[in-house]
Structure formats: structure tokens, C-alpha cells
Design a protein around this motif. Structure first.
Motif, PDB file in Angstrom:
ATOM      1  N   THR A   1       0.833  -1.205   0.000  1.00  0.00           N
ATOM      2  CA  THR A   1       0.000   0.000   0.000  1.00  0.00           C
ATOM      3  C   THR A   1       0.863   1.249   0.000  1.00  0.00           C
ATOM      4  O   THR A   1       1.780   1.376   0.801  1.00  0.00           O
ATOM      5  N   ASN A   2       0.559   2.167  -0.900  1.00  0.00           N
ATOM      6  CA  ASN A   2       1.215   3.473  -0.950  1.00  0.00           C
ATOM      7  C   ASN A   2       0.209   4.513  -0.502  1.00  0.00           C
ATOM      8  O   ASN A   2      -0.993   4.374  -0.730  1.00  0.00           O
ATOM      9  N   CYS A   3       0.693   5.574   0.148  1.00  0.00           N
ATOM     10  CA  CYS A   3      -0.184   6.584   0.719  1.00  0.00           C
ATOM     11  C   CYS A   3       0.377   7.965   0.414  1.00  0.00           C
ATOM     12  O   CYS A   3       1.592   8.175   0.480  1.00  0.00           O
ATOM     13  N   VAL A   4      -0.506   8.920   0.095  1.00  0.00           N
ATOM     14  CA  VAL A   4      -0.106  10.305  -0.176  1.00  0.00           C
ATOM     15  C   VAL A   4      -0.937  11.237   0.699  1.00  0.00           C
ATOM     16  O   VAL A   4      -2.160  11.078   0.802  1.00  0.00           O
ATOM     17  N   VAL A   5      -0.259  12.195   1.337  1.00  0.00           N
ATOM     18  CA  VAL A   5      -0.903  13.213   2.160  1.00  0.00           C
ATOM     19  C   VAL A   5      -0.233  14.539   1.852  1.00  0.00           C
ATOM     20  O   VAL A   5       0.992  14.605   1.733  1.00  0.00           O
ATOM     21  N   THR A   6      -1.010  15.621   1.731  1.00  0.00           N
ATOM     22  CA  THR A   6      -0.470  16.974   1.675  1.00  0.00           C
ATOM     23  C   THR A   6      -0.777  17.599   3.020  1.00  0.00           C
ATOM     24  O   THR A   6      -1.936  17.659   3.428  1.00  0.00           O
ATOM     25  N   LEU A   7       0.254  18.039   3.724  1.00  0.00           N
ATOM     26  CA  LEU A   7       0.147  18.452   5.116  1.00  0.00           C
ATOM     27  C   LEU A   7       0.554  19.908   5.293  1.00  0.00           C
ATOM     28  O   LEU A   7       1.623  20.318   4.834  1.00  0.00           O
ATOM     29  N   LYS A   8      -0.312  20.695   5.953  1.00  0.00           N
ATOM     30  CA  LYS A   8       0.063  22.060   6.334  1.00  0.00           C
ATOM     31  C   LYS A   8       0.931  21.975   7.577  1.00  0.00           C
ATOM     32  O   LYS A   8       0.752  21.084   8.407  1.00  0.00           O
ATOM     33  N   GLN A   9       1.866  22.930   7.700  1.00  0.00           N
ATOM     34  CA  GLN A   9       2.795  22.886   8.817  1.00  0.00           C
ATOM     35  C   GLN A   9       2.935  24.235   9.488  1.00  0.00           C
ATOM     36  O   GLN A   9       2.693  25.278   8.871  1.00  0.00           O
ATOM     37  N   GLY A  10       3.370  24.211  10.738  1.00  0.00           N
ATOM     38  CA  GLY A  10       3.715  25.419  11.480  1.00  0.00           C
ATOM     39  C   GLY A  10       2.584  26.433  11.533  1.00  0.00           C
ATOM     40  O   GLY A  10       1.432  26.095  11.763  1.00  0.00           O
ATOM     41  N   ALA A  11       2.924  27.694  11.291  1.00  0.00           N
ATOM     42  CA  ALA A  11       1.954  28.787  11.360  1.00  0.00           C
ATOM     43  C   ALA A  11       0.878  28.688  10.289  1.00  0.00           C
ATOM     44  O   ALA A  11      -0.122  29.390  10.345  1.00  0.00           O
ATOM     45  N   TYR A  12       1.057  27.786   9.296  1.00  0.00           N
ATOM     46  CA  TYR A  12       0.104  27.678   8.196  1.00  0.00           C
ATOM     47  C   TYR A  12      -1.042  26.719   8.510  1.00  0.00           C
ATOM     48  O   TYR A  12      -2.010  26.651   7.767  1.00  0.00           O
ATOM     49  N   VAL A  13      -0.946  25.976   9.606  1.00  0.00           N
ATOM     50  CA  VAL A  13      -2.037  25.079  10.010  1.00  0.00           C
ATOM     51  C   VAL A  13      -3.268  25.922  10.308  1.00  0.00           C
ATOM     52  O   VAL A  13      -3.193  26.932  11.002  1.00  0.00           O
ATOM     53  N   GLY A  14      -4.395  25.520   9.760  1.00  0.00           N
ATOM     54  CA  GLY A  14      -5.659  26.194  10.023  1.00  0.00           C
ATOM     55  C   GLY A  14      -5.950  27.388   9.135  1.00  0.00           C
ATOM     56  O   GLY A  14      -7.043  27.946   9.206  1.00  0.00           O
ATOM     57  N   ASN A  15      -4.998  27.803   8.256  1.00  0.00           N
ATOM     58  CA  ASN A  15      -5.283  28.951   7.398  1.00  0.00           C
ATOM     59  C   ASN A  15      -6.276  28.566   6.305  1.00  0.00           C
ATOM     60  O   ASN A  15      -6.650  27.404   6.164  1.00  0.00           O
ATOM     61  N   SER A  16      -6.697  29.529   5.517  1.00  0.00           N
ATOM     62  CA  SER A  16      -7.748  29.288   4.522  1.00  0.00           C
ATOM     63  C   SER A  16      -7.221  28.917   3.137  1.00  0.00           C
ATOM     64  O   SER A  16      -8.009  28.788   2.200  1.00  0.00           O
ATOM     65  N   VAL A  17      -5.904  28.731   2.986  1.00  0.00           N
ATOM     66  CA  VAL A  17      -5.333  28.378   1.689  1.00  0.00           C
ATOM     67  C   VAL A  17      -5.753  26.955   1.324  1.00  0.00           C
ATOM     68  O   VAL A  17      -5.681  26.041   2.143  1.00  0.00           O
ATOM     69  N   LYS A  18      -6.210  26.781   0.087  1.00  0.00           N
ATOM     70  CA  LYS A  18      -6.674  25.470  -0.367  1.00  0.00           C
ATOM     71  C   LYS A  18      -5.498  24.542  -0.644  1.00  0.00           C
ATOM     72  O   LYS A  18      -4.474  24.968  -1.182  1.00  0.00           O
ATOM     73  N   ILE A  19      -5.665  23.264  -0.274  1.00  0.00           N
ATOM     74  CA  ILE A  19      -4.669  22.237  -0.540  1.00  0.00           C
ATOM     75  C   ILE A  19      -5.350  21.029  -1.176  1.00  0.00           C
ATOM     76  O   ILE A  19      -6.573  20.870  -1.089  1.00  0.00           O
ATOM     77  N   SER A  20      -4.547  20.185  -1.802  1.00  0.00           N
ATOM     78  CA  SER A  20      -5.083  18.955  -2.386  1.00  0.00           C
ATOM     79  C   SER A  20      -4.002  17.883  -2.385  1.00  0.00           C
ATOM     80  O   SER A  20      -2.817  18.176  -2.241  1.00  0.00           O
ATOM     81  N   ALA A  21      -4.435  16.642  -2.559  1.00  0.00           N
ATOM     82  CA  ALA A  21      -3.533  15.503  -2.732  1.00  0.00           C
ATOM     83  C   ALA A  21      -4.050  14.697  -3.912  1.00  0.00           C
ATOM     84  O   ALA A  21      -5.267  14.649  -4.168  1.00  0.00           O
ATOM     85  N   ARG A  22      -3.114  14.042  -4.647  1.00  0.00           N
ATOM     86  CA  ARG A  22      -3.501  13.245  -5.815  1.00  0.00           C
ATOM     87  C   ARG A  22      -2.629  12.005  -5.884  1.00  0.00           C
ATOM     88  O   ARG A  22      -1.432  12.060  -5.642  1.00  0.00           O
ATOM     89  N   LEU A  23      -3.242  10.891  -6.235  1.00  0.00           N
ATOM     90  CA  LEU A  23      -2.542   9.619  -6.382  1.00  0.00           C
ATOM     91  C   LEU A  23      -3.137   8.891  -7.576  1.00  0.00           C
ATOM     92  O   LEU A  23      -4.349   8.685  -7.641  1.00  0.00           O
ATOM     93  N   GLN A  24      -2.288   8.541  -8.558  1.00  0.00           N
ATOM     94  CA  GLN A  24      -2.767   7.891  -9.777  1.00  0.00           C
ATOM     95  C   GLN A  24      -1.942   6.653 -10.063  1.00  0.00           C
ATOM     96  O   GLN A  24      -0.718   6.694 -10.045  1.00  0.00           O
ATOM     97  N   ILE A  25      -2.617   5.548 -10.318  1.00  0.00           N
ATOM     98  CA  ILE A  25      -1.958   4.362 -10.841  1.00  0.00           C
ATOM     99  C   ILE A  25      -1.880   4.568 -12.346  1.00  0.00           C
ATOM    100  O   ILE A  25      -2.898   4.799 -13.001  1.00  0.00           O
ATOM    101  N   VAL A  26      -0.660   4.545 -12.900  1.00  0.00           N
ATOM    102  CA  VAL A  26      -0.461   4.817 -14.326  1.00  0.00           C
ATOM    103  C   VAL A  26      -1.273   3.822 -15.148  1.00  0.00           C
ATOM    104  O   VAL A  26      -1.176   2.614 -14.948  1.00  0.00           O
ATOM    105  N   GLY A  27      -2.086   4.354 -16.064  1.00  0.00           N
ATOM    106  CA  GLY A  27      -2.956   3.523 -16.885  1.00  0.00           C
ATOM    107  C   GLY A  27      -4.221   3.100 -16.167  1.00  0.00           C
ATOM    108  O   GLY A  27      -4.980   2.281 -16.682  1.00  0.00           O
ATOM    109  N   GLY A  28      -4.457   3.665 -14.978  1.00  0.00           N
ATOM    110  CA  GLY A  28      -5.632   3.259 -14.204  1.00  0.00           C
ATOM    111  C   GLY A  28      -6.295   4.431 -13.518  1.00  0.00           C
ATOM    112  O   GLY A  28      -6.315   5.544 -14.028  1.00  0.00           O
ATOM    113  N   SER A  29      -6.778   4.172 -12.339  1.00  0.00           N
ATOM    114  CA  SER A  29      -7.595   5.137 -11.614  1.00  0.00           C
ATOM    115  C   SER A  29      -6.767   6.258 -10.991  1.00  0.00           C
ATOM    116  O   SER A  29      -5.579   6.107 -10.721  1.00  0.00           O
ATOM    117  N   THR A  30      -7.447   7.398 -10.771  1.00  0.00           N
ATOM    118  CA  THR A  30      -6.859   8.540 -10.087  1.00  0.00           C
ATOM    119  C   THR A  30      -7.731   8.881  -8.891  1.00  0.00           C
ATOM    120  O   THR A  30      -8.948   8.927  -8.998  1.00  0.00           O
TER     121      THR A  30
END
Length: 94
Positions: free
Chosen positions: A23-52
């Protein structure tokens, strides 16, 4: 943890790529003073030739994800965004 890629200024957010057996896992994590701010973040994981999988972009307070997949010996591409900053990995196989 296999890779951590900064997004933007040091400490804003990071894309983490973890491998735990098949199993592989991807997380985009806010850090330090940026935790809780209103800036949008996202994470993406795609199997090549398959699902995203995506989480966001949204104004998550702490993190986007986790997204999990088993490439079954194939290749994957992963990444994340923090506001206007983005990262997309090269194809990771195995």
C-alpha cells in the motif's frame, strides 16, 4: 516515508509519499503557522494507466488525504497543491 516534497515557502505544506508493503499513501500536510489557514490544498494519487484519486482542493485546516493505493507492481504518480504551488512526481514504479 519515501519522499517529502515542500510546496512553496519552507514550512507551508508538504506532500508525503509513504510505502507500507503493497500500500502506498499520499498526504499533503500544512505545517507550522500555516495550520488552520484558509489556503486550499489537495492531494492526488494515480496508478499509471488506471484510476486517479484526489482529495481537494479545499481549505482543509490540517491535511488533504490520505489517499491509498496498491499499484500491484505497476507505476504511480502522486502530488499535491498548496494555493498556487504544486508538485507532481515522476512515475514511481515497483
Amino acid at each position: 516515508m519515501i519522499e517529502s516534497q515542500p510546496l512553496g515557502k519552507a514550512g507551508e505544506a508538504r506532500v508525503y509519499f509513504l510505502n507500507n508493503g503493497p500500500t502506498n499513501c499520499v498526504v499533503t500536510l500544512k505545517q507550522g503557522a500555516y495550520v488552520g489557514n484558509s489556503v486550499k490544498i489537495s492531494a492526488r494519487l494515480q496508478i499509471v494507466g488506471g484510476s486517479t484519486q484526489t482529495d481537494g482542493p479545499a481549505a482543509f485546516k490540517y491535511y488533504a488525504g490520505p489517499l491509498k493505493a496498491d499499484p500491484q507492481g505497476g507505476c504511480m504518480v502522486y502530488g499535491g497543491t498548496y494555493g498556487s504551488y504544486s508538485y507532481t512526481s515522476p512515475s514511481t514504479c515497483g
